[in-house]
Write a protein that holds these residues in place. Structure first.
Motif, short mmCIF file in Angstrom:
data_model
loop_
_atom_site.label_atom_id
_atom_site.label_comp_id
_atom_site.label_asym_id
_atom_site.label_seq_id
_atom_site.Cartn_x
_atom_site.Cartn_y
_atom_site.Cartn_z
N PRO A 1 0.84 -1.20 0.00
CA PRO A 1 0.00 0.00 0.00
C PRO A 1 0.88 1.25 0.00
CG PRO A 1 0.07 -0.97 2.18
CD PRO A 1 0.78 -1.92 1.27
N ALA A 2 0.29 2.37 -0.38
CA ALA A 2 1.02 3.64 -0.35
C ALA A 2 1.49 3.92 1.08
CB ALA A 2 0.12 4.76 -0.84
N HIS A 3 2.65 4.58 1.21
CA HIS A 3 3.16 4.90 2.54
C HIS A 3 4.31 5.89 2.48
CE1 HIS A 3 5.49 1.41 1.08
NE2 HIS A 3 6.52 2.03 1.65
N TYR A 4 4.52 6.55 3.60
CA TYR A 4 5.73 7.32 3.84
C TYR A 4 6.63 6.50 4.77
CZ TYR A 4 3.16 11.52 2.31
OH TYR A 4 2.43 12.44 1.59
N HIS A 5 7.94 6.59 4.54
CA HIS A 5 8.91 5.99 5.46
C HIS A 5 9.48 7.09 6.35
CE1 HIS A 5 9.47 1.93 3.78
NE2 HIS A 5 9.34 2.46 2.58
N LEU A 6 9.65 6.77 7.63
CA LEU A 6 10.26 7.72 8.56
C LEU A 6 11.10 6.98 9.60
CD1 LEU A 6 6.90 8.68 8.37
CD2 LEU A 6 8.12 10.79 8.92
N ILE A 7 12.23 7.58 9.93
CA ILE A 7 13.01 7.18 11.10
C ILE A 7 13.01 8.39 12.02
CG2 ILE A 7 15.24 6.48 12.00
CD1 ILE A 7 15.82 5.16 9.32
N VAL A 8 12.55 8.20 13.26
CA VAL A 8 12.45 9.29 14.23
C VAL A 8 13.41 8.99 15.36
CG1 VAL A 8 10.88 10.66 15.64
CG2 VAL A 8 10.01 9.47 13.61
N SER A 9 14.26 9.95 15.69
CA SER A 9 15.28 9.71 16.70
C SER A 9 15.49 10.96 17.55
CB SER A 9 16.61 9.30 16.05
OG SER A 9 17.06 10.31 15.16
N ALA A 10 16.02 10.75 18.75
CA ALA A 10 16.36 11.85 19.65
C ALA A 10 17.31 11.32 20.71
CB ALA A 10 15.10 12.44 20.31
N PRO A 11 18.26 12.14 21.17
CA PRO A 11 19.20 11.68 22.19
C PRO A 11 18.47 11.21 23.45
CG PRO A 11 19.92 13.77 21.25
CD PRO A 11 18.54 13.52 20.73
N GLY A 12 18.84 10.02 23.94
CA GLY A 12 18.23 9.50 25.15
C GLY A 12 16.96 8.72 24.95
N TYR A 13 16.55 8.56 23.67
CA TYR A 13 15.31 7.85 23.37
C TYR A 13 15.57 6.71 22.39
CZ TYR A 13 12.80 11.64 25.66
OH TYR A 13 12.34 12.53 26.59
N ILE A 14 14.73 5.68 22.46
CA ILE A 14 14.85 4.56 21.53
C ILE A 14 14.39 5.01 20.16
CG2 ILE A 14 14.04 2.23 21.02
CD1 ILE A 14 13.61 1.84 24.04
N GLY A 15 15.23 4.82 19.15
CA GLY A 15 14.89 5.24 17.79
C GLY A 15 13.69 4.47 17.25
N LEU A 16 12.95 5.11 16.36
CA LEU A 16 11.74 4.53 15.79
C LEU A 16 11.85 4.46 14.27
CD1 LEU A 16 8.67 3.69 16.00
CD2 LEU A 16 8.17 6.15 15.76
N VAL A 17 11.70 3.27 13.72
CA VAL A 17 11.59 3.07 12.27
C VAL A 17 10.13 2.75 11.99
CG1 VAL A 17 12.30 1.69 10.29
CG2 VAL A 17 13.95 2.18 12.12
N THR A 18 9.48 3.57 11.16
CA THR A 18 8.05 3.37 10.98
C THR A 18 7.58 3.85 9.60
OG1 THR A 18 5.93 3.63 12.12
CG2 THR A 18 7.32 5.60 11.94
N GLU A 19 6.27 3.70 9.37
CA GLU A 19 5.65 4.12 8.12
C GLU A 19 4.29 4.73 8.42
OE1 GLU A 19 6.67 0.95 4.77
OE2 GLU A 19 5.99 -0.06 6.60
N LEU B 1 8.11 8.73 21.35
CA LEU B 1 9.31 7.93 21.59
C LEU B 1 9.39 7.49 23.04
CD1 LEU B 1 12.05 9.87 19.57
CD2 LEU B 1 10.50 8.08 18.77
N VAL B 2 10.06 6.37 23.26
CA VAL B 2 10.23 5.82 24.59
C VAL B 2 11.67 6.06 25.05
CG1 VAL B 2 10.20 3.69 25.96
CG2 VAL B 2 8.48 4.06 24.15
N LYS B 3 11.82 6.48 26.30
CA LYS B 3 13.16 6.74 26.82
C LYS B 3 13.98 5.46 26.92
CE LYS B 3 13.23 11.00 29.48
NZ LYS B 3 13.60 11.61 30.79
#
Length: 282
Positions: free
Chosen positions: A208-226, A278-280
């Motif tokens: 299906p149609a989608h956007y890909h994103l990786i969301v990150s921040a210092p001190g937090y668990i990185g997120l790979v999502t769509e 995001l989760v710490k």
């Protein structure tokens, strides 16, 4: 069933690994691979075909396309890894896909990625938050998607290699925004060994149609999502099993004059709002 001496010896061979987790993972891998061979009564000819498949996958893999990542996706391994490793309380993760590139350029927040290319203009915006809904400072968004013809730059030499992808530093309040186009359903690559496997299995090749994103921040668990447009074709039959209920989003027709003036839009556009949690890190 009694474990064969070969299996016992292979499992025990990893017992002295310097990393206890490596010993655990490799021991279990050997155990279940041997069980697969035994249960399926795998022949030498079939195993050689399997090795040939892996060799072909390695030959087609490069910096812009990873056939092993695609194989992981169509076997559902990428998705089940997401499920078992997903931290509680954050936005759902989804598959990385075979077309992520680490060299996306850092662009200003609010970047217009569209240029003069075809596609329904879409304003994507939101915030990166913690589990309590508070803004996270110094967050970063890594964004990529396919073009209006359904292809990624790695599949289409007519596109700029950096087309419709970027990295963005979020504002202090966690906010981000960019102008892009509406994504389209597309087929996974079928010109390699994974495509041949899908054909032989008579399986769908569509995502299906989608956007890909990786969301990150210092001190937090990185997120790979769509993010998936609501009512997209193949939303219930994703060949890589990446759709999650919480990642299906409405594309709302908008006539927001401020945004239209900012990007020089002379007709209604789509608006997508999504906040990532995001989760710490422990």
């Amino acid at each position: 069933m009694t474990t064969h001496p070969v299996t016992q010896a292979a499992m025990s061979s990893f017992a002295s690994a310097s990393d206890p987790r490596l010993a655990q993972v490799m021991t279990l891998l050997v155990k279940h691979l041997h069980a697969f061979v035994t249960e399926s009564k795998l022949t030498k000819e079939e195993w050689m075909k399997g090795l040939e498949f892996l060799t072909q996958s390695a030959a087609i893999t490069d910096s812009e396309r990873n056939e092993f990542s695609l194989l992981s996706d169509i076997l559902g391994i990428s998705s089940i890894v997401d499920v078992v490793s997903q931290p509680v309380g954050g936005t759902s993760s989804s598959v990385l896909g075979p077309f992520h590139s680490h060299d996306s350029r850092l662009q200003p927040n609010g970047i217009d990625l569209t240029g003069d290319q075809a596609g329904d203009r879409t304003w994507l915006h939101g915030c990166v938050l913690d589990q309590q809904g508070q803004a996270i400072e110094n967050a970063e968004i890594d964004f990529w998607q396919n073009a209006d013809n359904g292809l990624y730059p790695a599949q289409d030499s007519a596109q700029d290699p950096h087309n419709l992808r970027c990295k963005i530093k979020c504002e202090a309040d966690g906010s981000f925004n960019l102008l892009t186009i509406r994504p389209h359903p597309y087929t996974v690559p079928t010109d390699g060994p994974v495509g041949a496997l899908l054909a032989a299995s008579q399986r769908s090749i569509w995502r299906p149609a989608h956007y890909h994103l990786i969301v990150s921040a210092p001190g937090y668990i990185g997120l790979v999502t769509e993010l998936f447009p609501q009512n997209s074709e193949y939303i219930d039959n994703d060949t890589v099993f990446g759709v999650r209920e919480g990642l299906i989003v409405p594309f709302v027709k908008s006539s927001n004059t401020e945004i239209a003036q900012r990007y020089g839009l002379d007709h209604p556009f789509y608006e997508v709002r999504f906040d990532f949690k995001l989760v710490k890190q422990a």
